[in-house]
Design a protein around this motif. Structure first.
Motif, PDB file in Angstrom:
ATOM      1  N   GLN A 171      42.077  39.006  34.833  1.00 54.61           N
ATOM      2  CA  GLN A 171      40.684  39.489  34.836  1.00 54.61           C
ATOM      3  C   GLN A 171      40.012  37.827  34.648  1.00 54.61           C
ATOM      4  O   GLN A 171      39.378  37.580  35.001  1.00 54.61           O
ATOM      5  N   GLU A 184      37.616  36.264  36.312  1.00 51.76           N
ATOM      6  CA  GLU A 184      36.244  36.492  36.522  1.00 51.76           C
ATOM      7  C   GLU A 184      35.303  34.255  35.746  1.00 51.76           C
ATOM      8  O   GLU A 184      34.615  34.331  36.474  1.00 51.76           O
ATOM      9  N   GLU A 203      30.799  33.819  31.018  1.00 55.06           N
ATOM     10  CA  GLU A 203      31.105  33.025  32.331  1.00 55.06           C
ATOM     11  C   GLU A 203      32.011  31.465  31.796  1.00 55.06           C
ATOM     12  O   GLU A 203      32.653  31.615  32.375  1.00 55.06           O
TER      13      GLU A 203
END
Lengths: 471, 471
Positions: B251, B255, B92
């Motif tokens: 992307q 994210e 993350e």
């Protein structure tokens, strides 16, 4: 109106090399006998190729500031000045009319008979009470240089000083030929011995070789075991840095001018260039990396990158010499043999009169005003690289072997750091300082830094760091 | 408002090194999904230490433009950005609030699963009709780097592409670990074989090692004597230069932002600096070696040494990228990793809108407006050399061994050519561009060029020409 030009060797590496010539030029300016005293250098600027263009009058006397005749005085300087003379210079010098100027080229100062006075002055510095009863003099020469005149000069000085009656004995000894300096204990009888090195300046020979060969331990050395012991040797400073050399230069110049009267006129091209430049300066202008601002009847010069910086944050210079010395090195302390390299140091401002401004700008960017004005008025002729290369002699002969790729390779390193536009390589320059473009400066011919780098390139020695070219 | 930052390695020597990051930044700007896309580099400018200061918004996503995890993504970049994180980056990413900005640091693009799409795209370039009946795919990795994740990434891509059903077979092979690429004839059965190198860019491996190990003679090679002959191998370009990497970056960034909503505000300090600079520009100003002149609602930028030069004598540039590329090399064609070195090339003018001006000035002198304004408003903190030195890792650890004499020696060479004033060495700077001094630019911390030169100095390798530091 009369101009005196002093020619020095200069150096691409050593910022102190030109110092002696600077000092003589200053002494001679103070004497005021010439309307101007200009310096020119083989390895600095203005170069030998440029210096005559920077001279104000049409009556020019050129003195090679060398201690002896040789390759530079007989080959390099006459060739680069365009005198059309090669080889030994006659006692009366060589006179030519070049570009409307009468140029007289003399022998180097070191061969003038008046150097005997300088030797005597040096001797008196270390031994004020020297006398004909107990004092011997050794005039110490290098010997065995390429030029056979150099020992004749030493013998001539020894003869004159012997005849002068100031000394009990006078000997001519040499470092590199007989009679060698190491033989002095066998030939010198007097209890007090003054040694005057007939050298241009302090250096390896005066600081190391001579003391070692003679067994000296300082300015004064006592000898207890020489054949004529006890003897005391007084070691003088080299003649080439004595202020009286300025007098010798004046005598040389006077003799070269002979009965040629009142001097020349102001050179028209030179006057036109500087009048045009002063007109720019009066409105405020920029030249190269510098800017000039009229200020209460004076002119302020500073680096354009320092524009707007408070005066208190800058070193204020008030003399032409102060400005010259402050800008002789870049911000890293490296010598600047080519002034148009883009490394003019910042951090200063000079406040000068209009009378001082031309010489200040001349020091900042030698020959740039003259060459730029000539280009501006379509009077600047470029010398293509092959012509420059073919003119070289000695160790530089080999630059003719450089391919055009090698020449470009060197240019990419050397010239890319320079303000100038290479007219000699066919580059076009549509503007100059005179059309208001500070960085537009013509380069009519490859400089000696470039030539030296091409030599390194041809020798396969470039890019190895620590360039050794300084010949 | 949202800012995207792409981090590249860059190079002190090779002017093309940053090219791929430039191109992705341009592609991403065109997409318009972020208010700005900024690049930062380890070896160029803006540096990793500066880049966050040059960012406009308080919502910042930082993408390391590397093909794999490793020393740079896990150690150098987080350290230099001041993230207070070292080691593997979680999927993350790492989020921090730094100087009022929310900074999210992601994994490198190369580890993102969407790279499988890029591999497929590369495969289709060389074999548009690839299919599950007769086509095998080799995903080719380097293997055995310091970071064990790198082969897992190759296997992951191979697995995904196997599952995709586009190919008859999919193999993961490596240059430096088993299974080696040279074994392909034993494991690949299909008559048509597509090889996609999972590398950042064309280079030694893609151009030499891989073709040699596989026996390739070009983009298409026929093999008649492999165990499963006849076979045809189609050799694709490396994935790292494919335009679709921009999609992967988006992307990754998406994210990392997760559900964090509408983005940040405009950073006050940044806005103040640029508003102040635009106020200067509207009156005409100079910054470093450049000058900016308002012109009929637009702005003209040029080298100050080209002031007054007719437009026809200059190359006219009309885009920010055009200006960036024109000033990437000095007049000798040498790469300019540090933009404040006094070697900005001349010969161009850029005509830009006010909207383009900040990015143009940012490219010309990265971080100079922000750092100068911070200094002008007493908000710039200098980092002394010992702090910088102690922060270094890897091959640069040894710079802590440099004596202060060695540091000064390097500064005399490197920094003396630079416009900046070394606040990090205690030098004082009383002015900035904001008080009207074009050359007054603060240097709050030693740059990586300086660090690399100190390393050479400590290693005794300086001054030997051909500096090899580019790690």
């Amino acid at each position: 109106m009369r101009s005196l030009v002093l020619i020095g060797h200069g150096s691409h590496l050593n910022g102190e090399s030109a110092g002696a010539v600077y000092r003589y030029a200053e002494l001679l300016r103070e004497r005021g006998l010439y309307d101007e005293v200009v310096e020119g250098y083989w390895k600095e600027e203005p170069s030998l190729r440029q210096v005559l263009r920077t001279v104000r009058s049409t009556d020019v006397t050129v003195i090679p500031m060398f201690i002896s005749e040789g390759y530079f005085t007989e080959t390099v300087i006459p060739r680069e000045l365009g005198l059309g003379h090669q080889g030994p210079v006659p006692p009366e010098g060589v006179a030519r009319v070049l570009g409307g100027k009468t140029v007289r080229y003399t022998l180097p100062y070191g061969v003038h008979p008046a150097m005997s006075e300088v030797i005597l002055a040096r001797a008196r510095e270390v031994l004020p009470d020297l006398n004909a009863e107990d004092t011997a003099l050794i005039v110490l020469g290098h010997g065995t240089t390429r030029n056979q005149n150099s020992n004749r000069v030493i013998y001539g000085n020894a003869d004159r000083l012997r005849d002068s009656g100031h000394f009990a004995e006078v000997h001519a000894l040499f470092l590199d030929e007989d009679p060698k300096v190491g033989t002095w204990p066998d030939v010198v009888k007097a209890p007090r011995v003054v040694v005057v090195p007939f050298f241009a300046s302090e250096g390896w020979h005066t600081l190391e070789t001579i003391p070692e060969d003679m067994g000296l331990t300082g300015a004064v050395t006592e000898f207890a075991d020489t054949p004529n012991a006890p003897q005391t040797v007084y070691y003088a400073a080299p003649v080439g840095t004595h202020p009286d050399v300025a007098e010798v230069v004046l005598q040389l110049a006077q003799e070269a001018r002979g009965a040629s009267g009142a001097g020349g006129d102001e050179d028209h091209g030179h006057a036109a260039a500087w009048n045009a430049f002063l007109a720019l300066a009066r409105r405020g202008t920029r030249i190269g990396e510098a800017m000039i601002t009229p200020q209460a009847g004076m002119y302020e010069l500073r680096h354009a990158l320092d524009e707007g910086r408070p005066a208190a944050d800058l070193q204020t210079l008030v003399t032409v010499e102060g400005l010259r010395d402050r800008t002789r090195r870049d911000e890293g302390g490296h010598h600047r043999p080519v002034h148009t390299l883009r490394n003019l140091p910042r951090g200063w401002r000079a406040i000068l009169t209009e009378a001082e401004l031309p010489r200040a700008v001349h020091n900042l960017y030698p020959a740039v005003v003259e060459e730029s004005y000539a280009h501006h008025t379509h009077n600047l002729r470029a010398t293509p690289w092959p012509t420059t290369a073919r003119r070289q002699t000695g160790i530089y002969t080999k630059v003719t072997r450089a391919t055009s790729e090698q020449v470009e390779e060197v240019a990419q390193d050397v010239c890319s750091k320079c303000l100038k536009t290479r007219l000699w390589a066919g580059e076009r320059l549509g503007s100059t300082v005179f059309s208001g473009v500070p960085g537009a400066i013509p380069c009519p011919e490859a400089c000696t830094l470039f030539i030296a780098e091409v030599r390194e390139e041809v020798s396969g020695k470039r890019g190895q760091g620590g360039h050794g070219h300084d010949h």
